[in-house]
Design a protein around this motif. Structure first.
Motif, PDB file in Angstrom:
ATOM      1  N   VAL A  93      28.711  45.827  77.329  1.00  0.00           N
ATOM      2  CA  VAL A  93      29.021  45.535  75.926  1.00  0.00           C
ATOM      3  C   VAL A  93      30.524  45.709  75.723  1.00  0.00           C
ATOM      4  CG1 VAL A  93      26.751  46.257  75.100  1.00  0.00           C
ATOM      5  CG2 VAL A  93      28.618  47.927  75.194  1.00  0.00           C
ATOM      6  N   PRO A  94      31.085  45.073  74.687  1.00  0.00           N
ATOM      7  CA  PRO A  94      32.515  45.233  74.431  1.00  0.00           C
ATOM      8  C   PRO A  94      32.906  46.709  74.292  1.00  0.00           C
ATOM      9  CG  PRO A  94      31.648  43.435  73.136  1.00  0.00           C
ATOM     10  CD  PRO A  94      30.466  44.108  73.765  1.00  0.00           C
ATOM     11  N   LEU A  95      34.064  47.035  74.833  1.00  0.00           N
ATOM     12  CA  LEU A  95      34.514  48.423  74.834  1.00  0.00           C
ATOM     13  C   LEU A  95      34.595  48.996  73.428  1.00  0.00           C
ATOM     14  CD1 LEU A  95      35.588  50.832  76.452  1.00  0.00           C
ATOM     15  CD2 LEU A  95      37.867  49.778  76.363  1.00  0.00           C
ATOM     16  N   ARG A 183      37.624  44.307  72.372  1.00  0.00           N
ATOM     17  CA  ARG A 183      36.471  43.417  72.186  1.00  0.00           C
ATOM     18  C   ARG A 183      36.294  42.464  73.369  1.00  0.00           C
ATOM     19  NH1 ARG A 183      40.071  41.383  68.140  1.00  0.00           N
ATOM     20  NH2 ARG A 183      41.074  39.433  68.792  1.00  0.00           N
ATOM     21  N   ASN A 184      37.361  42.256  74.140  1.00  0.00           N
ATOM     22  CA  ASN A 184      37.280  41.386  75.306  1.00  0.00           C
ATOM     23  C   ASN A 184      37.251  42.156  76.619  1.00  0.00           C
ATOM     24  OD1 ASN A 184      37.204  38.899  73.935  1.00  0.00           O
ATOM     25  ND2 ASN A 184      39.407  38.985  73.597  1.00  0.00           N
ATOM     26  N   MET A 185      37.075  43.473  76.522  1.00  0.00           N
ATOM     27  CA  MET A 185      36.897  44.316  77.695  1.00  0.00           C
ATOM     28  C   MET A 185      35.439  44.769  77.697  1.00  0.00           C
ATOM     29  SD  MET A 185      40.283  46.668  77.175  1.00  0.00           S
ATOM     30  CE  MET A 185      41.851  45.926  76.679  1.00  0.00           C
ATOM     31  N   ILE A 186      34.670  44.300  78.642  1.00  0.00           N
ATOM     32  CA  ILE A 186      33.239  44.579  78.685  1.00  0.00           C
ATOM     33  C   ILE A 186      32.999  45.815  79.555  1.00  0.00           C
ATOM     34  CG2 ILE A 186      30.964  43.676  79.228  1.00  0.00           C
ATOM     35  CD1 ILE A 186      32.415  42.250  76.925  1.00  0.00           C
ATOM     36  N   TYR A 187      32.381  46.819  78.945  1.00  0.00           N
ATOM     37  CA  TYR A 187      32.130  48.088  79.636  1.00  0.00           C
ATOM     38  C   TYR A 187      30.678  48.117  80.097  1.00  0.00           C
ATOM     39  CZ  TYR A 187      32.337  53.100  80.630  1.00  0.00           C
ATOM     40  OH  TYR A 187      32.312  54.332  81.256  1.00  0.00           O
ATOM     41  N   GLY A 188      30.484  48.188  81.413  1.00  0.00           N
ATOM     42  CA  GLY A 188      29.142  48.163  81.967  1.00  0.00           C
ATOM     43  C   GLY A 188      28.536  49.540  82.130  1.00  0.00           C
ATOM     44  N   ASN A 189      27.229  49.584  82.336  1.00  0.00           N
ATOM     45  CA  ASN A 189      26.549  50.861  82.584  1.00  0.00           C
ATOM     46  C   ASN A 189      27.026  51.518  83.868  1.00  0.00           C
ATOM     47  OD1 ASN A 189      24.994  50.704  80.257  1.00  0.00           O
ATOM     48  ND2 ASN A 189      23.345  49.592  81.269  1.00  0.00           N
ATOM     49  N   ASP A 190      27.660  50.726  84.737  1.00  0.00           N
ATOM     50  CA  ASP A 190      28.220  51.280  85.968  1.00  0.00           C
ATOM     51  C   ASP A 190      29.614  51.863  85.767  1.00  0.00           C
ATOM     52  OD1 ASP A 190      29.566  48.927  85.510  1.00  0.00           O
ATOM     53  OD2 ASP A 190      29.038  47.983  87.418  1.00  0.00           O
ATOM     54  N   GLY A 191      30.098  51.843  84.509  1.00  0.00           N
ATOM     55  CA  GLY A 191      31.415  52.391  84.217  1.00  0.00           C
ATOM     56  C   GLY A 191      32.561  51.461  84.545  1.00  0.00           C
TER      57      GLY A 191
END
Length: 256
Positions: A93-95, A183-191
């Protein structure tokens, strides 16, 4: 483009059996289709508002984004009429929508600094055309568009800063994102942080990528600035001048 048009485009260009998963809001009232395909998993079908945006994003994916590896989407297909692209989905999701502890947020900004540094290095520096002169000309467009939403003193101030920016020329331009925001930096569950949305990307002054972070995010969070610069690198005196002058240009682009 309608939702039906986007799905038909996906089926024509990528997978005849693609099925819609969900819709996402795009720029200026557009929408993006998230679809499921057999070969590529979930993909994004993104229409462009103009041929210019389309050309910029396709070029960025083909020329520069590959340098980011798996920390950015991959371009799968393009269409010129209507202008659109199909790209892979990146997880997360977006940071700016993710609640993180300070340490995780600092690490995210450290990764963002590394991503931007890599993007800037994806093409050779250019001194021509004179990007300071181009920005000064562009500022007149935004001044005119802002109309009476800005005061005469505001207009004079922006023009003074654009003249001061031109005094710094010649300045090298590098591949830039130009909407480099959480908003254009997607943060994943993997960090892992992954960068999206390259429709504004072009050669420009690299410090311009930092204007919105420097004016909106970092004043209240100097720790995020510091961890970002740990990876991005030291800002020169000229970088700071470009940031100061271009902050005035950025401010009037937000009055529309």
């Amino acid at each position: 483009m309608s939702s039906t048009d986007l799905l038909q485009l996906c089926r024509r260009l990528l997978d005849t059996d693609a099925v819609p998963v969900t819709w996402h809001p795009g720029h200026a009232g557009t929408q993006l289709l998230r679809a499921s395909t057999a070969e590529h998993g979930e993909v994004i079908v993104k229409p462009h508002r103009s041929q210019e945006r389309h050309t910029q994003e396709v070029h960025a994916y083909r020329a520069w984004v590959l340098a980011l590896g798996d920390q950015a989407p991959r371009l799968l297909a393009t269409a010129d009429d209507p202008p659109a692209i199909i790209i892979t989905v990146v997880p997360g999701v977006p940071l700016n929508q993710r609640r993180l502890c300070p340490e995780a947020e600092q690490d995210a900004y450290r990764q963002a600094g590394r991503l931007l540094k890599t993007l800037h290095a994806a093409g050779p520096p250019r001194l021509e055309p004179d990007w300071t002169a181009w920005l000064a000309d562009r500022s007149e467009y935004w001044i005119h568009r802002a109309g009476d939403r800005i005061t005469p003193s505001d207009r004079a101030e922006v023009r003074a800063h654009m003249r001061a920016l031109q005094d710094l020329a010649p300045l090298p331009a590098l591949p830039c994102h130009l909407d480099f925001m959480p908003r254009n930096m997607i943060y994943g569950n993997d960090g892992i942080v992954r960068l999206i949305d390259f429709e504004h990307s072009r050669y420009d002054l690299p410090a311009r990528n930092l204007v919105r972070l420097a004016t909106r995010a970092w004043p209240l969070r100097p720790d995020l600035r510091d961890t970002f610069l740990d990876e991005y690198g030291h800002l020169t005196a000229t970088d700071h001048e470009v940031l100061e002058h271009c902050a005035y240009l950025d401010a009037i682009t937000c009055t529309r």
